[in-house]
Scaffold this active site. Structure first.
Site, PDB file in Angstrom:
ATOM      1  N   LYS B  85      33.594  37.793  39.944  1.00 33.85           N
ATOM      2  CA  LYS B  85      33.368  37.216  38.482  1.00 33.85           C
ATOM      3  C   LYS B  85      33.563  35.942  38.677  1.00 33.85           C
ATOM      4  O   LYS B  85      34.502  35.407  39.173  1.00 33.85           O
ATOM      5  CB  LYS B  85      34.153  37.660  37.249  1.00 33.85           C
ATOM      6  CG  LYS B  85      33.987  37.558  35.912  1.00 33.85           C
ATOM      7  CD  LYS B  85      34.994  38.216  35.170  1.00 33.85           C
ATOM      8  CE  LYS B  85      34.334  37.570  33.331  1.00 33.85           C
ATOM      9  NZ  LYS B  85      35.290  38.436  32.426  1.00 33.85           N
ATOM     10  N   SER B 160      32.687  40.078  28.478  1.00 38.43           N
ATOM     11  CA  SER B 160      32.319  38.944  29.168  1.00 38.43           C
ATOM     12  C   SER B 160      32.125  39.302  30.514  1.00 38.43           C
ATOM     13  O   SER B 160      31.211  38.526  31.050  1.00 38.43           O
ATOM     14  CB  SER B 160      33.371  37.912  29.126  1.00 38.43           C
ATOM     15  OG  SER B 160      34.521  38.044  29.997  1.00 38.43           O
ATOM     16  N   SER B 184      36.936  42.634  28.279  1.00 36.55           N
ATOM     17  CA  SER B 184      35.794  41.997  28.892  1.00 36.55           C
ATOM     18  C   SER B 184      35.730  43.016  30.306  1.00 36.55           C
ATOM     19  O   SER B 184      34.599  42.679  31.186  1.00 36.55           O
ATOM     20  CB  SER B 184      36.030  40.736  29.312  1.00 36.55           C
ATOM     21  OG  SER B 184      35.823  40.029  28.020  1.00 36.55           O
TER      22      SER B 184
END
Ligand SMILES: [Mg+2]
Ligand SMILES: [Zn+2]
EC number: 6.3.5.7
Lengths: 502, 502, 98
Positions: B85, B160, B184
């Protein structure tokens, strides 16, 4: 900017009672910063002592320096404070380019130390108790250089350059409770408090507390209230007053300025002010359009500090002899009066004298030079004593040269002057300036003979038993040798040559 | 050497891939190339990656192959590709956090998670898309455009960490890293039919993970199977002295738990607050079937009442924005990142404001302002202070629940993947996606999402959330592995095989 | 709870250093009003005698030894700087002083 007509100090104090609050920031002498492992060593090239944490890079996190906490507790204990059983760091949010995260990691409503006091002694021996509100841990900001303006000041600069080596260096902020009842002595109390605090910090070994290096910085909050009133007036906050002398001057100036404003029916605005060393005045800082709202909240990247009682007691046991007690001991050792000792403290000379004696000088000589010639020079130059470019070792060397008779007082003063002027060590100055006392017996004998010859009448008087007249002949010899003779030896020689017992 | 075709390589689990590399059946370079080719083929449609580090990945793969050739022992994930990420700093590789404000930033340091992945010989393929600063539940808030859900590219992949979940579901990588502040990791796992784990707060270092909300953020593993997640969990977890909030205790034995899945004799809690209005029928149906399945497998089901959970969303949307308003203050155009409006006449203050206006997207601005509001003097006690009390109540309810049960289960998110754009300008509707996940962040315990079937009405994946007490992360894997095995047996294959090919 | 006004949004934007455009002020005012209306529910517990939790972990006294660790090189430190001069970060003129 408005020019302020000041009210005379006496008039101001006749009408108003000053209330002060002193906030002192001390940079700790830890090896590393408060929240990262970067070195705190002075004098490094710009931005060579930074890391993701103290640059506020995305993703970086703080970790508390244990010695930073220990130092804070020591300071708190020495200031007779309670030490929190549990306290947290908080974020003080405001934007400023010298602050990498745009919040300062500080403490808010949970300081590590609170509710203490510091007794300070004024010149006449009176002891004044200054109450301490709190001492808390925080971090310093980076340093900005303003470029393009005429004076290197912030105003008119085209841009600024930032060095973050200083960002994150541990600070302890020590805040007094409102100091009331000092009356006309308020500026003196302010100075004595900062001086005493500095002694304390140095004695604890947590910082060198050199004000001229910014290791100790003082903000002076001051307000006036009409005599007899209990309600505080609006205060001004004079920032970064960075010498003992300036603390006194800033307080004095603000008393006069506030009185002028109030007496003419004006109101004091709550604002920050800047102090100017050149003339001892203060001027208004930028008035902020919006009230400060720092949006403090507990720092979520750090966990609470909960000093165990065992640790606190251990630190209490390890506290050094406190400065006031040490001063009393030294006062007895040196054989000086309370008043003289207070002057020595206020001049910031205690440690300088101790260091000078440790370098071999006797206490009387060390005191004489620091409190005489050097104090005069510091005063003239408007700097603190320890900021003079001469070391205790050098003063001790001068004292040694006097003691062995190589220098007399006058020459010693010239030697010191040379050292202060950057001409080198005492020995180098003596050498370069040719300051040695004339002790060559041949040359001296010749000068004495000449003096006797050209002052026959006086010589006769001496031969006739008027020994006191020898002074005139000594003067003549000293003149002939341009002061470089040892006056006592000259006198001996004169009496010897004239066959008189001294 | 038995050749495995590229299209088969990308479907292997991480455990299988590592085993094949260790056995010399395939090289790490072949595995990496297969995944790079897959990214090349499908990522234009999926848009899981913001940056593919082809050279870095191949270099790492070559190093693994060289290690094997030298006969060195390889770790359990050596040579396995991973999608990171874009919130973790990677030295010399762009790190944007999905924001324009960090476009082009090359961090000078590695996050601890990045370092541990490298140390474990994991091959980092690149950086995955995300909602800007991890604020969102759909990845639509990325400054670089949305990511598609591999099950239906017109739908959101969750957020997210939508880039990470989409990378797994599209076979671009067998492993990914996410971060979970309110859900997330788990919500993207739920809507893409993959596995995601939010470890106990403090279990995985936050150093180098760009902060959104410090007291809630937690990095964790994402994978296609429970065992793979456990292997990754073990690789990245454990104490880090650079993160003050990191737990200094051994990592729970998650891999062992994943290899010994069972719910036999376990008490499984069902919280009555986690259903009702807003929950899609198919989600509730699959959840109820999961509970029934666990009962069949020998678990005892216990009904729980946790009334404060109803306040979790409100508390979360005060705490997270408050912390973010402070954490994001460092993006000021002074030291790194975007700078806008510096035309030589504007002040630093103006340039900061112009840059933040241009560099942050609407959701980030919304949360910064919300947090600024909640922390403002006068509002702090009502908002931030109360939210922290709610946090205490939720934690207590979890503690009370875990006296009665070993784990709690719930739907991960109330609905399946919704269409891109549907909730884009309705923040409150968007925030509801995290209603089941964020109580866990407030309390700091551990939770997992794993697939439990497709909702009959839309054929999209439904996630089952398993919640364990603090530092009992191993229970997630023990239960998760048992449920996963039972479902795979029932379905005849992993759920992801039902996804359309891209 | 009183609604949040456009002026309040403008004030928040100034505090947060966001140069919002006019239309954004209106848009955010409406949305923030909705959100604040929803999250204001937390004040239901305001009078309850419950200690606040600022952190999920009950840790205390996490400290490091006062030992120097390597810093970044100045090149690394300045690598992301939008502008630099004399090994320092170059920033526009600074108006106020703290
Ligand atoms: Mg301060
Ligand atoms: Zn540092």
């Amino acid at each position: 900017m408005t020019v302020t007509d000041l009210v005379s100090y006496e008039d101001a104090l006749a009408t108003y009672e000053p209330v002060m609050g002193l906030e002192v920031h001390v940079e700790l002498g830890t090896k590393t910063k408060m929240f990262c492992g970067c070195s705190t060593a002075l004098g490094a090239d710009a931005n060579t002592q930074t890391c993701p944490t103290c640059l506020g890079l995305p993703g970086s996190l703080p970790v508390v320096n244990a010695i930073g906490v220990e130092s804070a507790i020591k300071i708190g204990l020495a200031l007779n404070c309670s030490i929190a059983e549990w306290c947290r760091f908080a974020r003080k949010n405001y934007f400023y380019p010298d602050m990498p995260k745009n919040f300062q990691t500080s403490q808010y409503d949970e300081p590590i130390a609170f509710d203490g006091y510091l007794d300070v002694q004024l010149e006449d021996g009176e002891v004044f108790r200054v109450e301490i509100e709190r001492a808390h841990m925080e971090e310093d900001t980076g340093k900005s250089t303003h470029v393009g303006g005429a004076t290197g000041r912030i105003h008119g600069a085209s841009h600024s350059l930032l060095d973050y080596n200083r960002a994150g260096i541990p600070l302890i902020e020590i805040v007094t409770k409102p100091i009331k009842g000092a009356g006309e002595r308020a500026p003196e109390v302010a100075k004595a408090y900062v001086a005493e605090l500095r002694e304390l910090i140095k004695a604890l070994g947590v910082s060198e507390a050199r004000m001229e290096m910014g290791q100790m910085r003082c903000d002076v909050n001051l307000s006036l209230m009409p005599k007899g009133s209990e309600k505080f007036g609006t205060r001004s906050e004079t920032k970064n007053v960075n010498s003992l002398r300036s603390v006194e001057r800033a307080a004095r100036f603000e008393i006069q300025r506030h009185a002028a404003v109030l007496s003419s029916g004006g109101t004091i605005i709550q604002e920050t002010r800047h102090f100017h060393e050149e003339d001892g005045s203060t001027t208004s800082g930028r008035v902020k359009e919006e009230a400060e709202d720092y949006r403090y909240f507990p720092e979520p990247d750090l966990v609470p500090v909960a000093p165990s009682r065992e640790w606190v007691e251990e630190l209490r046991k390890g506290l050094p002899e406190l400065p006031r007690l040490r001063r009393n001991r030294l006062r007895e050792e040196w054989g000086v009066s309370e008043h003289d000792m207070q002057s020595i403290l206020n001049a910031g000379a205690v440690d300088l004298i101790v260091a000078t004696t440790e370098a071999g000088a006797d206490a009387a000589a060390a005191r004489k030079w620091w409190m005489g010639e050097l104090a005069r020079r510091a005063n003239e130059d408007g700097v603190d004593l320890d900021a003079l470019p001469i070391t205790p070792e050098q003063v001790a060397r001068v004292a040694a040269l006097v003691a062995e008779g190589s220098l007399n007082d006058k020459l010693a003063r010239q030697t010191i002057e040379g050292v202060l002027a950057g001409e080198g060590t005492p020995d180098e100055v003596v050498e370069k300036r040719g300051l040695k006392v004339v002790s060559d017996e041949g040359a001296l004998g010749k000068a004495v003979d000449e003096a006797i010859e050209s002052n026959a009448a006086i010589a006769d008087k001496i031969r006739g038993g008027k020994v006191a007249a020898a002074g005139a002949l000594v003067g003549a010899v000293m003149k002939a040798t341009r002061g470089q003779a040892d006056a006592a030896r000259v006198r001996e020689l004169i009496l010897e040559k004239l066959g008189v017992e001294g | 050497m038995a050749q495995t075709a590229a299209h088969e390589l990308i479907k292997l689990t991480a455990a299988e891939t590592a085993a094949k590399i260790a056995a010399g059946e395939v090289t790490a370079v072949q595995v990496t190339e297969a995944h790079l080719a897959r990214i090349e083929a499908v990522d234009e449609k999926v848009h899981a990656f913001l940056h593919v580090d082809r050279e870095g990945a191949l270099a790492q793969a070559r190093a693994v192959d060289a290690k094997r050739e030298r006969g060195e022992k390889l770790g359990p994930l050596a040579g396995v590709p991973l999608a990171l990420k874009d919130i973790f700093t990677t030295e010399g590789v762009p790190t944007t956090v999905g924001s324009k404000i960090l476009e082009g930033w090359l961090p000078p340091y590695d996050a601890t998670v990045t370092q541990r992945l490298k140390a474990a010989d994991v091959v980092i393929l690149g950086k995955t898309n995300m909602d800007e600063f991890a604020m969102g539940s759909s990845t639509e808030n990325s400054a670089y455009g949305p990511t598609g859900n591999p099950w239906d590219l017109t739908r959101i992949p969750g957020g997210s960490g939508g880039g990470s979940s989409a990378a797994l579901a599209s076979y671009e990588a067998p492993l990914a890293i996410g971060t979970d502040t309110g859900g997330s990791i788990r919500q993207p796992a739920a809507v893409t039919g993959t596995v995601g784990v939010k470890p106990t707060y403090g279990g995985v270092s936050r150093y180098g993970m760009v902060a959104f909300s410090s007291s809630l953020d937690q990095g964790g593993p994402c994978a296609r199977t429970v065992l793979d997640a456990a292997l990754l969990h073990e690789a990245i977890a454990g104490h880090d002295p650079l993160d003050s909030t990191s737990i200094d205790a051994p990592v729970p034995a998650v891999v062992e738990a994943a290899r010994n899945g069972s719910v036999q004799g376990m008490r499984v809690g069902v919280v009555k607050q986690f259903r009702g209005e807003g929950y899609q029928d198919g989600v509730i149906q699959r959840f109820d079937e999961s509970v029934a399945l666990m009962k069949e497998l020998g678990a005892e089901i216990v009904e729980l009442d946790c009334p404060s959970f109803d306040l979790a969303l409100a508390a979360y949307y005060l705490i997270a924005p408050s912390e973010c308003s402070s954490n994001l203050a460092r993006f000021d155009a002074m030291r790194y990142g975007l700078r806008v409006g510096d035309d030589g006449t504007k002040s630093a203050e103006d340039v900061t404001a112009l840059t933040r206006e241009a560099g942050f997207g609407p959701e980030v601005k919304r949360r910064i302002m919300l947090g600024t509001y909640a922390l403002s003097s006068g509002y702090y006690d009502a908002y931030y202070g109360s939210a922290q009390k709610v946090r205490t109540l939720i934690t207590r309810e979890f503690e009370a629940a875990f006296e009665q049960v070993d784990v709690i289960v719930s739907p991960t998110t109330p609905t399946t993947a919704f269409p891109i754009g549907e909730r884009a300008d309705d923040p409150m509707a968007m925030y509801l996606a995290d209603v089941c996940t964020l109580p866990v962040n407030l309390a700091g315990n551990a939770a997992m999402s794993l697939p439990c079937g497709l909702a009959p009405e839309d054929g999209l994946p439904v996630g089952l959330q398993i919640i364990a007490p603090t530092m009992k992360d191993d229970r997630l894997y023990k239960v998760g592995a048992a449920v996963e095995a039972a479902f795979v047996e029932k379905w005849g294959h992993p759920l992801l095989e039902e996804a359309p090919s891209l | 709870m009183p609604g949040i006004t456009r002026e309040e949004v403008a004030h928040l934007a100034r505090l947060a250093r966001l140069e919002l455009k006019d239309e954004e002020l209106d848009h955010f005012a409406g949305q923030l009003d909705d959100i604040i209306g929803a999250v204001a529910r937390v004040s239901e517990v305001a009078d309850q005698d419950v200690p606040p939790t600022s952190h999920p972990l009950p840790l205390t006294n996490v400290m490091r030894a006062d030992e120097v660790r390597p810093s970044l090189t100045p090149e690394q430190a300045l690598s992301g700087a939008p502008a630099q001069e004399q090994q320092r970060f170059k920033v526009p003129q600074i108006l106020g002083e703290e």
